[in-house]
Design a protein around this motif. Structure first.
Motif, PDB file in Angstrom:
ATOM      1  N   ASP A 277      -8.810  -6.263  18.318  1.00 26.11           N
ATOM      2  CA  ASP A 277      -8.405  -7.108  17.281  1.00 26.11           C
ATOM      3  C   ASP A 277      -7.485  -6.227  16.577  1.00 26.11           C
ATOM      4  O   ASP A 277      -7.488  -5.080  16.041  1.00 26.11           O
ATOM      5  CB  ASP A 277      -9.688  -7.188  16.288  1.00 26.11           C
ATOM      6  N   LEU A 278      -6.262  -7.142  16.510  1.00 27.06           N
ATOM      7  CA  LEU A 278      -4.918  -6.374  16.134  1.00 27.06           C
ATOM      8  C   LEU A 278      -4.504  -6.869  14.381  1.00 27.06           C
ATOM      9  O   LEU A 278      -3.458  -6.534  13.993  1.00 27.06           O
ATOM     10  CB  LEU A 278      -3.589  -6.635  16.780  1.00 27.06           C
ATOM     11  N   ARG A 279      -5.591  -7.469  13.809  1.00 29.38           N
ATOM     12  CA  ARG A 279      -5.141  -7.969  12.520  1.00 29.38           C
ATOM     13  C   ARG A 279      -4.807  -6.734  11.464  1.00 29.38           C
ATOM     14  O   ARG A 279      -4.239  -7.140  10.686  1.00 29.38           O
ATOM     15  CB  ARG A 279      -6.136  -8.616  12.065  1.00 29.38           C
ATOM     16  N   SER A 280      -5.141  -5.674  11.794  1.00 34.73           N
ATOM     17  CA  SER A 280      -4.976  -4.783  10.690  1.00 34.73           C
ATOM     18  C   SER A 280      -3.791  -3.712  11.272  1.00 34.73           C
ATOM     19  O   SER A 280      -3.507  -2.695  10.588  1.00 34.73           O
ATOM     20  CB  SER A 280      -6.126  -3.690  10.576  1.00 34.73           C
ATOM     21  N   ILE A 281      -3.035  -3.967  12.331  1.00 33.32           N
ATOM     22  CA  ILE A 281      -1.985  -3.063  12.563  1.00 33.32           C
ATOM     23  C   ILE A 281      -0.687  -3.293  12.015  1.00 33.32           C
ATOM     24  O   ILE A 281       0.044  -1.828  11.964  1.00 33.32           O
ATOM     25  CB  ILE A 281      -1.624  -3.016  14.055  1.00 33.32           C
ATOM     26  N   THR A 282      -0.452  -4.128  11.352  1.00 31.20           N
ATOM     27  CA  THR A 282       0.623  -4.180  10.332  1.00 31.20           C
ATOM     28  C   THR A 282       0.442  -3.238   9.104  1.00 31.20           C
ATOM     29  O   THR A 282       1.307  -2.353   8.826  1.00 31.20           O
ATOM     30  CB  THR A 282       0.910  -5.529   9.875  1.00 31.20           C
ATOM     31  N   GLU A 283      -0.958  -3.241   8.616  1.00 29.79           N
ATOM     32  CA  GLU A 283      -1.233  -2.605   7.409  1.00 29.79           C
ATOM     33  C   GLU A 283      -1.274  -0.821   8.135  1.00 29.79           C
ATOM     34  O   GLU A 283      -0.750  -0.030   7.475  1.00 29.79           O
ATOM     35  CB  GLU A 283      -2.728  -2.888   7.181  1.00 29.79           C
ATOM     36  N   PHE A 284      -1.634  -0.779   9.227  1.00 31.76           N
ATOM     37  CA  PHE A 284      -1.636   0.633   9.983  1.00 31.76           C
ATOM     38  C   PHE A 284      -0.271   1.248  10.054  1.00 31.76           C
ATOM     39  O   PHE A 284      -0.106   2.415   9.712  1.00 31.76           O
ATOM     40  CB  PHE A 284      -2.224   0.507  11.303  1.00 31.76           C
ATOM     41  N   ALA A 285       0.582   0.431  10.284  1.00 36.40           N
ATOM     42  CA  ALA A 285       2.043   0.967  10.251  1.00 36.40           C
ATOM     43  C   ALA A 285       2.424   1.244   9.164  1.00 36.40           C
ATOM     44  O   ALA A 285       3.315   2.159   8.869  1.00 36.40           O
ATOM     45  CB  ALA A 285       2.836  -0.393  11.061  1.00 36.40           C
ATOM     46  N   GLU A 286       2.318   0.479   8.093  1.00 29.08           N
ATOM     47  CA  GLU A 286       2.520   0.630   6.523  1.00 29.08           C
ATOM     48  C   GLU A 286       1.801   2.051   6.138  1.00 29.08           C
ATOM     49  O   GLU A 286       2.474   2.933   5.546  1.00 29.08           O
ATOM     50  CB  GLU A 286       2.256  -0.569   5.708  1.00 29.08           C
ATOM     51  N   PHE A 287       0.624   2.201   6.536  1.00 30.24           N
ATOM     52  CA  PHE A 287       0.189   3.450   6.528  1.00 30.24           C
ATOM     53  C   PHE A 287       0.697   4.794   6.949  1.00 30.24           C
ATOM     54  O   PHE A 287       0.968   5.729   6.404  1.00 30.24           O
ATOM     55  CB  PHE A 287      -1.576   3.676   6.855  1.00 30.24           C
ATOM     56  N   MET A 288       1.090   4.634   8.288  1.00 33.18           N
ATOM     57  CA  MET A 288       1.639   5.665   8.814  1.00 33.18           C
ATOM     58  C   MET A 288       3.207   5.793   8.259  1.00 33.18           C
ATOM     59  O   MET A 288       3.803   7.227   8.142  1.00 33.18           O
ATOM     60  CB  MET A 288       2.062   5.429  10.376  1.00 33.18           C
ATOM     61  N   GLU A 289       3.850   4.832   7.698  1.00 31.22           N
ATOM     62  CA  GLU A 289       5.131   5.181   7.119  1.00 31.22           C
ATOM     63  C   GLU A 289       4.894   5.858   5.704  1.00 31.22           C
ATOM     64  O   GLU A 289       5.571   6.728   5.456  1.00 31.22           O
ATOM     65  CB  GLU A 289       5.868   3.645   6.909  1.00 31.22           C
TER      66      GLU A 289
END
Length: 434
Positions: A277-289
């Motif tokens: 389930d990849l629905r959180s990965i854009t948020e994940f990328a924002e967290f990493m940044e």
């Protein structure tokens, strides 16, 4: 006749061997070794949480120091089925004892460097035979103490595989038939092409590992030549059932194969594969940044801010009519958002669409306009004037567009009777606005 006009129309591929495939994440372990990156305990826990949301099967972590162990304890205490927390050790009993001291870890990776450069120059061993003895004894120690094992065969794409590595793997499998053999392309020399022989050919190495009886094969590919994702997928294609990846490809030097790319490929392109389930990965990328300082390029595939942004006239017109025309997958799959922008290459269609949006927001009315409406054309003329005179070097923001909408759609009836069609003050749209 085949017609491809929607995502559902496109055929999906099948893995030739039909094996079930998995992902092991190394963001916390290999990713934390990226120069200039410091992952605090809270960062590791949050990464663990995102991996749980995605459904990644395993992650590996260091357990050498107390801050790492504290993070691991908290992960284990959460009691999630996925990702399983696994350890990592060099090939000696003392390192493996660190893993054994972590109650709850059932599996460890063991580093086994195999190229002569690593064995002789880095490790200072006298021979390949000495390295083999060291590695087999370490694996035996881990098995004797009840651990499941992964053998990290480091620098395999610069090693004498036929003369040294494959015989070593056979001995490792005698000790632990279920040992996962990690094919480490440590400097990114691997190639995904089936015609390429060893040491570079990922398909060749995977097939040879299968021939000598390896049940579990995992690729771990670095991106020094930009081939890491292709080589990871080639690993699956020729029989590997695991791939070790990092989110955003973080890691040493050029990093590793990106988890988000491989996972997206699996769930959108491979038949019958829907477990992530990849629905959180854009948020994940924002967290990493934001939290860890990983800069995400705007045009980075899957999670970049421009992935679903459209500005040029042909593209925006196509997307407005049917997103399938210029978007390879729907934004919601990765938690993204479509963004239609007005810039120097925008046509009337996107201006019409954005004006309708603005009118709905300003006046709470749903209205359909013709792109040839003279007011739409007037807005386009004003915008193009900014770019023609080189007063503008960025896209027109939604707030700026609203000023044009107010001028031509809300103020126009007031100013036209006095014959001053363009007497309203021009919106402040120089290059510094917005």
């Amino acid at each position: 006749m085949k017609a491809y006009r929607s995502y559902e129309d496109l055929p999906r591929i099948k893995l030739p061997l039909g094996q079930e495939v998995f992902i092991s994440d190394s963001t916390i372990r290999d990713g934390s070794q990226m120069p200039g990156i410091v992952m605090k305990k809270k960062h590791k826990i949050q990464i663990f949480e995102y991996l749980n949301r995605i459904g990644i099967e395993k992650l590996e972590t260091f357990v050498y120091n107390e801050r790492d162990r504290e993070a691991v304890r908290e992960m284990l205490d959460r009691g999630y089925e996925f990702p399983e927390v696994t350890g990592w050790a060099r090939a000696n009993p003392r390192d493996i004892d660190f893993v054994l001291d972590m109650d709850g870890i059932k599996e460890t990776g063991i580093l086994m460097s195999v190229s002569d450069s690593h064995v002789i120059d880095k490790m200072g061993l006298k021979s390949r035979e000495e390295a083999e003895k060291k590695y087999t004894e370490a694996l035996q120690y881990a098995v004797d103490h009840g651990l499941r094992t992964r053998a990290h065969i480091e620098d395999m794409t610069r090693a004498d595989n036929e003369g040294f590595v494959f015989p070593l793997v056979e001995k490792l499998l005698e000790i632990d038939p279920d040992c996962t053999i990690r094919l480490c392309d440590t400097l990114g020399y691997g190639m995904p092409f089936p015609e390429v022989d060893e040491p570079y050919g990922i398909p060749y190495i995977v097939k040879r590992l299968r021939e000598i009886g390896t049940k579990n094969i995992e690729t771990h590919v670095h991106d020094d030549y930009g081939m890491s994702v292709a080589c990871s997928l080639a690993g699956y294609w020729y029989g590997a059932n695991w791939s070790s990846l990092t989110f955003l490809g973080v890691g040493e030097r050029a990093g590793n194969a990106e988890l988000e790319k491989v996972a997206l490929f699996l769930i959108t392109r491979v038949e019958g594969f829907q477990k992530y389930d990849l629905r959180s990965i854009t948020e994940f990328a924002e967290f990493m940044e934001k939290e860890i300082g990983i800069r995400v390029p705007r045009n980075k595939s899957v999670v970049g801010k421009n992935i679903f942004a459209h500005e040029s006239g042909i593209h925006t017109a196509g997307v407005i009519k049917n997103p399938f025309t210029y978007e390879p997958y729907p934004p919601e799959i990765v938690g993204g958002k479509r963004l239609l922008m007005i810039g120097d290459s925008s046509g009337l269609e996107v201006i019409r669409f954005k004006v309708e949006e603005a009118l709905n927001e300003l006046m709470h009315v749903g209205i359909k306009l013709d792109k040839n409406d003279p007011r739409i054309k007037a807005i386009q003329t004003d915008i193009q004037k900014l770019y023609n005179e080189e007063k503008r070097v960025s896209a027109i923001s939604d707030e700026e567009l609203k000023k044009y909408v107010e001028k031509y759609f809300m103020l126009q009836p007031i100013i036209e009777p006095i014959g001053e069609e363009h007497s309203a003050e021009e919106p402040n749209l120089d290059k510094n606005a917005g």
